[in-house]
Scaffold this active site. Structure first.
Site, mmCIF file in Angstrom:
data_model
loop_
_atom_site.group_PDB
_atom_site.id
_atom_site.type_symbol
_atom_site.label_atom_id
_atom_site.label_comp_id
_atom_site.label_asym_id
_atom_site.label_seq_id
_atom_site.Cartn_x
_atom_site.Cartn_y
_atom_site.Cartn_z
ATOM 1 N N ASP A 29 0.858 -1.183 0.000
ATOM 2 C CA ASP A 29 0.000 0.000 0.000
ATOM 3 C C ASP A 29 0.893 1.233 0.000
ATOM 4 O O ASP A 29 1.860 1.315 0.753
ATOM 5 C CB ASP A 29 -0.922 -0.009 1.239
ATOM 6 C CG ASP A 29 -2.026 1.033 1.145
ATOM 7 O OD1 ASP A 29 -1.706 2.232 0.962
ATOM 8 O OD2 ASP A 29 -3.207 0.659 1.260
ATOM 9 N N ILE A 30 0.565 2.175 -0.884
ATOM 10 C CA ILE A 30 1.413 3.357 -1.071
ATOM 11 C C ILE A 30 1.405 4.268 0.158
ATOM 12 O O ILE A 30 2.345 5.034 0.378
ATOM 13 C CB ILE A 30 0.953 4.105 -2.349
ATOM 14 C CG1 ILE A 30 2.070 4.931 -2.946
ATOM 15 C CG2 ILE A 30 -0.293 4.936 -2.114
ATOM 16 C CD1 ILE A 30 1.748 5.407 -4.363
ATOM 17 N N ASN A 85 -12.571 -2.968 3.124
ATOM 18 C CA ASN A 85 -13.582 -1.911 3.088
ATOM 19 C C ASN A 85 -14.515 -2.265 1.941
ATOM 20 O O ASN A 85 -14.162 -2.097 0.780
ATOM 21 C CB ASN A 85 -12.918 -0.550 2.889
ATOM 22 C CG ASN A 85 -12.004 -0.188 4.053
ATOM 23 O OD1 ASN A 85 -12.290 -0.531 5.199
ATOM 24 N ND2 ASN A 85 -10.912 0.473 3.765
ATOM 25 N N GLN A 92 -14.543 2.116 1.096
ATOM 26 C CA GLN A 92 -13.849 1.602 -0.088
ATOM 27 C C GLN A 92 -13.671 2.732 -1.106
ATOM 28 O O GLN A 92 -14.649 3.290 -1.602
ATOM 29 C CB GLN A 92 -14.621 0.439 -0.729
ATOM 30 C CG GLN A 92 -13.863 -0.176 -1.904
ATOM 31 C CD GLN A 92 -14.566 -1.404 -2.500
ATOM 32 O OE1 GLN A 92 -15.716 -1.705 -2.158
ATOM 33 N NE2 GLN A 92 -13.875 -2.104 -3.372
ATOM 34 N N HIS A 98 -10.079 -5.679 -2.485
ATOM 35 C CA HIS A 98 -8.718 -5.819 -1.937
ATOM 36 C C HIS A 98 -8.776 -6.071 -0.444
ATOM 37 O O HIS A 98 -9.594 -5.493 0.269
ATOM 38 C CB HIS A 98 -7.859 -4.593 -2.246
ATOM 39 C CG HIS A 98 -8.484 -3.289 -1.867
ATOM 40 N ND1 HIS A 98 -9.476 -2.695 -2.620
ATOM 41 C CD2 HIS A 98 -8.262 -2.457 -0.806
ATOM 42 C CE1 HIS A 98 -9.829 -1.546 -2.054
ATOM 43 N NE2 HIS A 98 -9.126 -1.391 -0.943
ATOM 44 N N PHE A 99 -7.895 -6.942 -0.012
ATOM 45 C CA PHE A 99 -7.700 -7.194 1.411
ATOM 46 C C PHE A 99 -6.498 -6.371 1.877
ATOM 47 O O PHE A 99 -5.429 -6.462 1.276
ATOM 48 C CB PHE A 99 -7.398 -8.677 1.672
ATOM 49 C CG PHE A 99 -8.614 -9.563 1.651
ATOM 50 C CD1 PHE A 99 -9.299 -9.806 0.478
ATOM 51 C CD2 PHE A 99 -9.052 -10.167 2.825
ATOM 52 C CE1 PHE A 99 -10.410 -10.631 0.460
ATOM 53 C CE2 PHE A 99 -10.174 -10.997 2.817
ATOM 54 C CZ PHE A 99 -10.849 -11.229 1.636
ATOM 55 N N HIS A 100 -6.687 -5.598 2.942
ATOM 56 C CA HIS A 100 -5.561 -4.927 3.591
ATOM 57 C C HIS A 100 -4.944 -5.901 4.595
ATOM 58 O O HIS A 100 -5.671 -6.520 5.385
ATOM 59 C CB HIS A 100 -6.032 -3.709 4.385
ATOM 60 C CG HIS A 100 -6.548 -2.568 3.562
ATOM 61 N ND1 HIS A 100 -5.805 -1.445 3.288
ATOM 62 C CD2 HIS A 100 -7.756 -2.371 2.956
ATOM 63 C CE1 HIS A 100 -6.529 -0.594 2.559
ATOM 64 N NE2 HIS A 100 -7.724 -1.140 2.340
#
Ligand code: AMP
Ligand code: ZN
Length: 132
Positions: A29-30, A85, A92, A98-100
């Site tokens: 993640d950026i 999310n 979201q 996507h899974f964090h």
């Protein structure tokens, strides 16, 4: 194709690829909660968890487990949070499932959601509606 995660998957946008297989991609993640915060996505564009087929979802969850193990083994973190999310109302922003995976450090200050108490009869009412 306007989806930024599809652009990352195709290589049009750069990313730090943590893991990749036929079905899934995991990348940093950026804007991490903590270093190593990773997103795991299906390569097929699907918006949310209701839209994904079960085979793909299983592959994504398998990739989540692999990345979690790598975070524990190689970053030495004792644990991590998993988060999805699911839909804009839930926060979201990128409409590609996507899974964090959020590595946790003792005392890092990351707060989970606040919780409430049920009012009289409220738990029974919601339970009756959602029970499958
Ligand atoms: P969400 O709010 O669950 O949709 O999360 C979207 C996540 O994507 C955020 O945590 C962003 O920091 C992350 N993000 C957005 N653009 C990029 C990018 N180009 N590379 C990596 N992560 C990104
Ligand atoms: Zn996409």
């Amino acid at each position: 194709m306007s989806c930024i995660f599809c652009k990352i998957i195709s290589g049009e946008l750069p990313s730090y690829k943590v893991y990749e297989d036929e079905f899934t991609l995991a990348f940093l993640d950026i804007n991490p909660v903590n270093p190593g915060h990773t997103l795991v996505v299906p390569k097929r564009h699907v918006t949310n968890i209701e839209a994904v087929d079960e085979e793909t979802l299983c592959q994504v969850v398998k990739a989540v487990k692999k990345v979690g193990l790598s975070l524990k083994k190689n970053l030495g973190v004792a644990g991590y949070n998993l988060g999805v999310n699911n839909d804009p109302v839930a926060g979201q922003v990128v409409a590609h499932l996507h899974f964090h995976i959020i590595p946790r450090l003792a005392g890092d200050g990351f707060k989970l959601w606040p919780q409430k108490e049920y009012g009289d009869g409220e738990a029974e009412a919601v339970f009756a509606k959602i029970k499958i």
